[in-house]
Design an enzyme around this catalytic site. Structure first.
Site, PDB file in Angstrom:
ATOM      1  N   GLU A  46      28.052  45.545  25.031  1.00 56.79           N
ATOM      2  CA  GLU A  46      28.150  44.699  26.219  1.00 56.79           C
ATOM      3  C   GLU A  46      27.920  43.224  25.891  1.00 56.79           C
ATOM      4  O   GLU A  46      28.634  42.346  26.381  1.00 56.79           O
ATOM      5  CB  GLU A  46      27.158  45.166  27.284  1.00 56.79           C
ATOM      6  CG  GLU A  46      27.350  46.605  27.747  1.00 56.79           C
ATOM      7  CD  GLU A  46      28.720  46.892  28.316  1.00 56.79           C
ATOM      8  OE1 GLU A  46      29.498  45.941  28.567  1.00 56.79           O
ATOM      9  OE2 GLU A  46      29.045  48.068  28.510  1.00 56.79           O
ATOM     10  N   HIS A  55      40.030  50.752  28.063  1.00 49.84           N
ATOM     11  CA  HIS A  55      39.076  51.543  27.282  1.00 49.84           C
ATOM     12  C   HIS A  55      39.786  52.535  26.373  1.00 49.84           C
ATOM     13  O   HIS A  55      39.219  52.994  25.381  1.00 49.84           O
ATOM     14  CB  HIS A  55      38.117  52.285  28.215  1.00 49.84           C
ATOM     15  CG  HIS A  55      37.284  51.370  29.051  1.00 49.84           C
ATOM     16  ND1 HIS A  55      37.721  50.857  30.247  1.00 49.84           N
ATOM     17  CD2 HIS A  55      36.050  50.858  28.842  1.00 49.84           C
ATOM     18  CE1 HIS A  55      36.782  50.080  30.757  1.00 49.84           C
ATOM     19  NE2 HIS A  55      35.762  50.055  29.927  1.00 49.84           N
TER      20      HIS A  55
END
Length: 756
Positions: free
Chosen positions: A368, A455
């Site tokens: 992240e 993703h």
């Protein structure tokens, strides 16, 4: 598909002779490379090399970085002129990095008539007075007007509709839509950039950008702005965490890393919550029930990520400006995710299903926070192929941080999210050695990759990084078994994760831009490998081999290389100019060229240029051979067709919902009728091809429909149609007739050709 997979007839080659290459962590087309002169067997061992010291980025103090930015800003006007930008364009400095050898890389955003240009970013590389650029777009930035036809209110309404369709709950427009120039499409347009805030299906905040054409009201692009993805931690074990004494207590404020702070949101979803505080500076107990335990993992993840970038690349924080991000644990109730937000410059972690499995493992934290590094550098647009590369970048550096930290409690691996067991069955979220093991990710590139969730389109880049780090085939790394395949079943030799990560980091921070796709990433990593290890070094060749392993480009052989040559079609009496793209990895060697089967009227020069004017119709097989002065040679065979081809390249504007327009071609001196397989090539620039009807009108007035509002919202018509025009005489005037039958979008006939 790469050149190695063409038909056997077309791919005949002579044998080469070498006598002496915010996205959440969860998920709710490439040109052929060179034809190689005998790819070598890479063998089982890793390639060991030391990066060139001069290519390392120097660690800049905040003051030094600020000084470089001020200097670049003061010269931005001259730089704009140097780059040939228009009088209405200005450059805005985003960052400057400097290599040890003095090379500077200045990253710019662009404005046009005072409006931000989205997709107009570029990097200027300068050394010893010479410069090159890496650009997000090659298009000329220009729009016919800066006055929108569509109001901001209408754009906001459209964006809200898009947000609701994307399942953004409690959606509302944040502020006012921003008028911009959208340059990431095929043609720059005036547009509204609207941010729709709300909540995604899984509880992740949403900052959905909706880019709306300010003339047509049609959506040009959407992308998400929220990127999701001594103490005793649940996942990291017993680790040191930075803390600060305040009176008789301690706070999770890391003074050694610019005061990075860790907060407890107490199951809230806004604000910062409460700063983690303790009375004895011993944090957590390794169990989920102790709230400090998640704080330990979060604080350690932030520290480990900071240390990795600083130790490996001299990077001073996420933005390289010495400013710390902050972290928030215990977000929401049963929130099964984690995310990064540029807007708050912060990391946020949920506690998982039933608040029992916090998403605070080291690879999640590094993933992240690496979204923040991407945002501060290439800022890869979070959609299409660039979005997949954005996600993969975070997975790549998540693995790199794990290996750098080398924790006993979280043994480094090429798996993502394996510690948190989010699926409840002991499986990780993603597998870098063979991404398709998760059931949705792709192992290899293909032309449809840009149309799937980022993703999953990240899979090929993750696969590339594993191949580049460890190599292909079955092996065990730190007790974990892997078996990584390649697209062409040719083995790949690894170079080690440190060198692989160094190449990716330099490519990201130096050469990639917001619009970089897989083909562009290959080019960027090869340029980075050249900087760090030298062109055509073993490491450089391994990078090309790893990309070929995921179906992006071809391997580069030691010796002579020749880019594949497509089948050619030329017109009788029309000038030909075809430059062969060849090079050799043998230093100081020179190239010579020869060809057989060239159509009458064409010749091959000493520099590899095929030129001339064809005189006779027919089809032949042409074989080109390139040899370097050491004797290394490579050949390629392709088809060359010579026919009667007639063209009109005069622009004809197509009025919006207006009368049909025509572009004529008159043919004389050709007796007889046209072919039953008459070819009509059409090139129309238009932002909504579904608005168009396109017809061929024969000399006797017969109309042949080529396109009848097909293709939907796709841009442009650029294709060849086949028509049975055998009832038509060749001689006479043929017309391309085009009509726009729906409002808003406009365009023009750029050119068309007919081979009757």
């Amino acid at each position: 598909m790469s050149g190695y997979h063409r038909s056997a007839r077309r791919r005949r080659r002579a044998a080469a002779l070498a006598l002496t290459t915010a996205s959440s962590l969860l998920a709710l087309g490439v040109q052929s490379g060179p034809v190689s002169a005998a790819p070598a067997d890479p063998g089982p061992s890793k390639i060991v090399a030391t990066p060139r010291a001069g290519a390392a980025q120097t660690t800049l103090s905040p003051a030094a970085r600020t000084s470089l930015i001020k200097s670049a800003t003061a010269k931005s006007g001259d730089t704009a002129k140097e780059l040939g930008l228009g009088s209405r364009e200005k450059l805005v400095v985003k960052d400057v990095v400097k290599d040890a050898d003095g090379t500077t890389h200045t990253r710019y955003e662009r404005t046009y008539a005072g409006l931000p240009v989205l997709g107009g970013d570029l990097v200027l590389h300068r050394k010893d007075g010479r410069s090159t650029t890496s650009k997000a777009t090659r298009a000329t930035i220009e729009v016919t007007t800066t006055t929108p036809k569509i109001s901001a209110a209408r754009a906001a309404d459209k964006a809200l509709t898009v947000g609701k369709a994307a399942d953004v709950k409690r959606s509302e427009v944040e502020g006012k839509p921003r008028l911009v120039v959208w340059a990431a499409g095929s043609t720059p347009v005036l547009a509204w950039d609207t941010v729709v805030e709300g909540v995604q299906d899984d509880g992740t905040p949403s900052e959905l950008h909706v880019v709306t054409d300010a003339a047509s009201g049609k959506v040009a692009q959407t992308y998400e702005g929220v990127h999701t993805g001594t103490g005793h931690g649940q996942y990291n074990g017993t680790v040191e965490v930075g803390s600060t004494a305040v009176g008789s207590s301690f706070q999770l404020v890391d003074g050694g890393r610019a005061d990075q702070r860790t907060y407890d949101l107490n199951q809230g979803t806004s604000g910062t919550g409460t700063l983690f505080t303790d009375d004895n500076d011993v944090w957590g107990d390794g169990t989920q029930s102790n709230r400090q335990t998640a704080g330990v993992d979060v604080a350690y993840g932030a520290a480990a990520t900071w240390d990795y970038y600083k130790d490996s690349f001299g990077r001073n924080g996420i933005r390289n400006d010495g400013v710390a991000a902050y972290s928030r644990a215990h977000y929401g109730n049963s929130y099964v995710n984690a995310f990064w937000q540029d807007s708050c410059f912060c990391m946020t972690y949920g506690d998982g299903a039933g608040n029992a499995s916090p998403l605070t493992s080291l690879d999640v934290a590094a993933h992240e926070m690496s979204h923040g590094v991407t945002s501060a550098t290439a800022n890869l647009t979070y959609s299409g192929e660039s979005g997949g590369l954005n996600e993969a970048t975070s997975d790549i550096f998540a693995a790199a941080v794990e290996f750098h930290s080398d924790l006993e409690a979280d043994v480094p691996d090429y798996l993502v999210g394996e510690k948190i067991d989010i699926n409840g069955d002991g499986t990780p979220l993603r597998y870098m050695d063979k991404p398709s093991q998760d059931g949705a990710s792709r192992d290899y590139w293909d032309a449809s990759l840009g149309g799937i969730d980022v993703h999953y389109s990240s899979g090929p880049a993750n696969h590339l990084f594993y191949l580049l780090s460890e190599g292909s085939g079955a092996k065990t790394v730190n007790g974990v078994s892997y078996d990584s395949p390649t697209y062409d079943d040719v083995p790949v030799t690894g170079i080690g994760i440190e060198n692989a990560a160094s190449i990716w980091y330099r490519a990201l921070t130096t050469y990639m831009t917001s619009s970089t796709n897989y083909a562009g990433a290959r080019d960027a990593t090869l340029r980075a490998a050249t900087d760090l290890f030298g062109a055509y070094s073993d490491t450089y060749l391994a990078v090309a081999a790893a990309w070929a392993g995921i179906n992006v480009g071809d391997r580069i052989a030691v010796g002579t290389n020749l880019a594949p040559i497509d089948d050619q079609t030329s017109g009788v009496g029309q000038e030909v100019s075809l430059q062969l793209d060849a090079y050799t990895t043998n230093s100081d060697a020179t190239l010579s060229y020869e060809a057989t089967g060239l159509p009458d009227g064409l010749t091959l020069s000493d520099s590899g240029l095929i030129s001339g004017v064809p005189t006779t119709t027919g089809t032949s097989d042409v074989t080109v051979t390139v040899t370097d002065s050491t004797g290394s040679a490579v050949s390629d065979t392709f088809e060359w067709r010579v026919a009667f081809i007639y063209a009109n390249g005069t622009r004809v504007d197509i009025p919006d919902v207006g009368a049909a327009v025509e572009s004529p071609i008159t043919i004389t001196g050709r007796p007889g009728n046209a072919s039953a397989a008459t070819e009509v090539y059409v090139n129309i620039v238009h932002t909504y091809r579904g608005d168009l009807t396109v017809d061929l009108v024969g000399p006797d007035g017969t109309v042949y429909s080529l396109l009848n509002r097909s293709g939907g919202s796709a841009d442009n018509v650029n294709q060849t149609f086949t028509v049975n025009a055998s009832a038509q005489p060749v001689d006479g005037t043929w017309k391309l007739r085009v009509r726009d039958v729906a409002a808003i979008d406009v365009g023009y006939i750029q050119q068309w050709r007919i081979t009757p």
